[in-house]
Design a protein around this motif. Sequence first.
Motif, mmCIF file in Angstrom:
data_model
loop_
_atom_site.group_PDB
_atom_site.id
_atom_site.type_symbol
_atom_site.label_atom_id
_atom_site.label_comp_id
_atom_site.label_asym_id
_atom_site.label_seq_id
_atom_site.Cartn_x
_atom_site.Cartn_y
_atom_site.Cartn_z
ATOM 1 N N PHE A 79 -10.877 2.616 82.520
ATOM 2 C CA PHE A 79 -10.712 1.776 81.853
ATOM 3 C C PHE A 79 -9.541 1.486 81.233
ATOM 4 N N VAL A 80 -9.364 2.963 80.550
ATOM 5 C CA VAL A 80 -8.650 3.017 79.927
ATOM 6 C C VAL A 80 -6.966 3.187 80.442
ATOM 7 N N LYS A 81 -7.163 3.857 81.379
ATOM 8 C CA LYS A 81 -6.400 4.635 82.044
ATOM 9 C C LYS A 81 -5.702 2.899 82.562
ATOM 10 N N ARG A 82 -6.388 2.095 83.828
ATOM 11 C CA ARG A 82 -5.680 1.173 84.193
ATOM 12 C C ARG A 82 -5.198 0.134 83.154
ATOM 13 N N THR A 83 -5.855 -0.435 81.673
ATOM 14 C CA THR A 83 -5.395 -0.920 81.140
ATOM 15 C C THR A 83 -4.036 -0.851 80.634
ATOM 16 N N ASP A 84 -3.693 0.913 80.113
ATOM 17 C CA ASP A 84 -2.207 1.213 80.203
ATOM 18 C C ASP A 84 -1.413 1.249 81.404
ATOM 19 N N ALA A 85 -1.834 1.400 82.426
ATOM 20 C CA ALA A 85 -1.159 1.352 83.595
ATOM 21 C C ALA A 85 -0.229 -0.426 83.336
ATOM 22 N N GLU A 86 -1.536 -1.471 83.194
ATOM 23 C CA GLU A 86 -1.278 -2.558 83.353
ATOM 24 C C GLU A 86 0.298 -3.308 82.614
ATOM 25 N N ILE A 87 -0.258 -2.303 81.034
ATOM 26 C CA ILE A 87 0.561 -2.885 80.006
ATOM 27 C C ILE A 87 1.839 -2.385 80.281
ATOM 28 N N LYS A 88 2.303 -1.286 80.955
ATOM 29 C CA LYS A 88 3.786 -0.595 81.577
ATOM 30 C C LYS A 88 3.942 -0.932 82.816
ATOM 31 N N ARG A 89 3.753 -2.060 83.598
ATOM 32 C CA ARG A 89 3.708 -2.849 84.474
ATOM 33 C C ARG A 89 4.251 -4.406 83.639
ATOM 34 N N GLU A 90 3.103 -5.205 83.120
ATOM 35 C CA GLU A 90 4.091 -5.835 82.151
ATOM 36 C C GLU A 90 5.058 -6.036 81.382
ATOM 37 N N ARG A 91 5.537 -4.294 80.847
ATOM 38 C CA ARG A 91 6.804 -4.504 80.248
ATOM 39 C C ARG A 91 7.723 -4.292 80.947
ATOM 40 N N LYS A 92 7.127 -3.697 82.099
ATOM 41 C CA LYS A 92 8.438 -3.424 82.955
ATOM 42 C C LYS A 92 9.096 -4.521 83.941
ATOM 43 N N THR A 93 8.123 -6.127 83.546
ATOM 44 C CA THR A 93 8.271 -6.367 84.414
ATOM 45 C C THR A 93 9.077 -8.468 83.306
ATOM 46 N N GLY A 94 8.965 -7.527 82.189
ATOM 47 C CA GLY A 94 9.468 -8.262 80.660
ATOM 48 C C GLY A 94 8.898 -9.197 80.576
ATOM 49 N N ARG A 95 7.104 -9.296 81.002
ATOM 50 C CA ARG A 95 6.384 -10.302 80.888
ATOM 51 C C ARG A 95 5.526 -10.425 79.410
ATOM 52 N N LEU A 96 5.019 -8.956 79.032
ATOM 53 C CA LEU A 96 4.727 -8.579 77.915
ATOM 54 C C LEU A 96 6.008 -7.546 76.975
ATOM 55 N N ARG A 97 6.324 -8.488 76.456
ATOM 56 C CA ARG A 97 7.111 -6.976 74.934
ATOM 57 C C ARG A 97 6.498 -6.826 73.705
ATOM 58 N N ARG A 98 7.184 -6.122 73.252
ATOM 59 C CA ARG A 98 6.458 -4.789 71.389
ATOM 60 C C ARG A 98 6.734 -6.248 70.411
ATOM 61 N N TYR A 99 5.933 -6.543 70.191
ATOM 62 C CA TYR A 99 5.570 -7.177 68.796
ATOM 63 C C TYR A 99 6.375 -7.213 67.388
ATOM 64 N N THR A 100 7.757 -7.432 67.089
ATOM 65 C CA THR A 100 8.769 -6.982 65.972
ATOM 66 C C THR A 100 8.455 -6.947 65.017
ATOM 67 N N GLY A 101 7.774 -7.450 64.653
ATOM 68 C CA GLY A 101 7.099 -8.321 63.315
ATOM 69 C C GLY A 101 7.613 -9.820 62.679
ATOM 70 N N ASN A 102 8.630 -10.753 63.859
ATOM 71 C CA ASN A 102 9.369 -11.859 63.395
ATOM 72 C C ASN A 102 8.771 -12.207 64.595
ATOM 73 N N LEU A 103 8.155 -13.558 64.554
ATOM 74 C CA LEU A 103 7.108 -14.349 65.549
ATOM 75 C C LEU A 103 9.043 -14.977 66.137
ATOM 76 N N ASP A 104 9.548 -15.461 65.161
ATOM 77 C CA ASP A 104 10.404 -16.969 65.317
ATOM 78 C C ASP A 104 11.547 -16.126 67.014
ATOM 79 N N ALA A 105 11.748 -15.332 66.530
ATOM 80 C CA ALA A 105 12.836 -14.112 66.770
ATOM 81 C C ALA A 105 12.002 -13.840 68.172
ATOM 82 N N THR A 106 10.238 -13.044 68.614
ATOM 83 C CA THR A 106 10.023 -12.841 69.646
ATOM 84 C C THR A 106 9.449 -13.873 70.415
ATOM 85 N N LEU A 107 9.622 -15.372 69.987
ATOM 86 C CA LEU A 107 9.337 -16.329 71.108
ATOM 87 C C LEU A 107 10.387 -16.674 71.399
ATOM 88 N N HIS A 108 11.304 -16.411 70.590
ATOM 89 C CA HIS A 108 12.967 -16.533 71.012
ATOM 90 C C HIS A 108 14.017 -16.261 72.174
#
Length: 92
Positions: free
Chosen positions: A62-91
């Motif tokens: 499960f951990v291996k599959r989830t890590d791979a899915e997170i990596k794919r989502e970040r690569k496509t830009g659909r998942l980004r790391r939250y920096t603590g600034n919600l307005d900047a992240t949403l815009h």
Amino acid sequence: MTTLSPTTARANLTRWLKRAADGEDIGILCGGAVIALRPVKIYSEDYAQREYGVTNAELGAFVKRTDAEIKRERKTGRLRRYTGNLDATLHD
């Protein structure tokens, strides 16, 4: 031991839980039995195995599959790391 009916326990549940957490013996009647309230230590390293009944191999897969899915989502830009600034992240 303080023994309570379910109705009494339910009326002030938070109070009884806090008292049990502080070490007081609290019991709730259930039919002919007294069920004790006691703190339980949870260990994060075996939580999934105990809570969901999975094996170490299943959890590892499960951990291996989830890590791979997170990596794919970040690569496509659909998942980004939250920096603590919600307005900047949403815009972005």
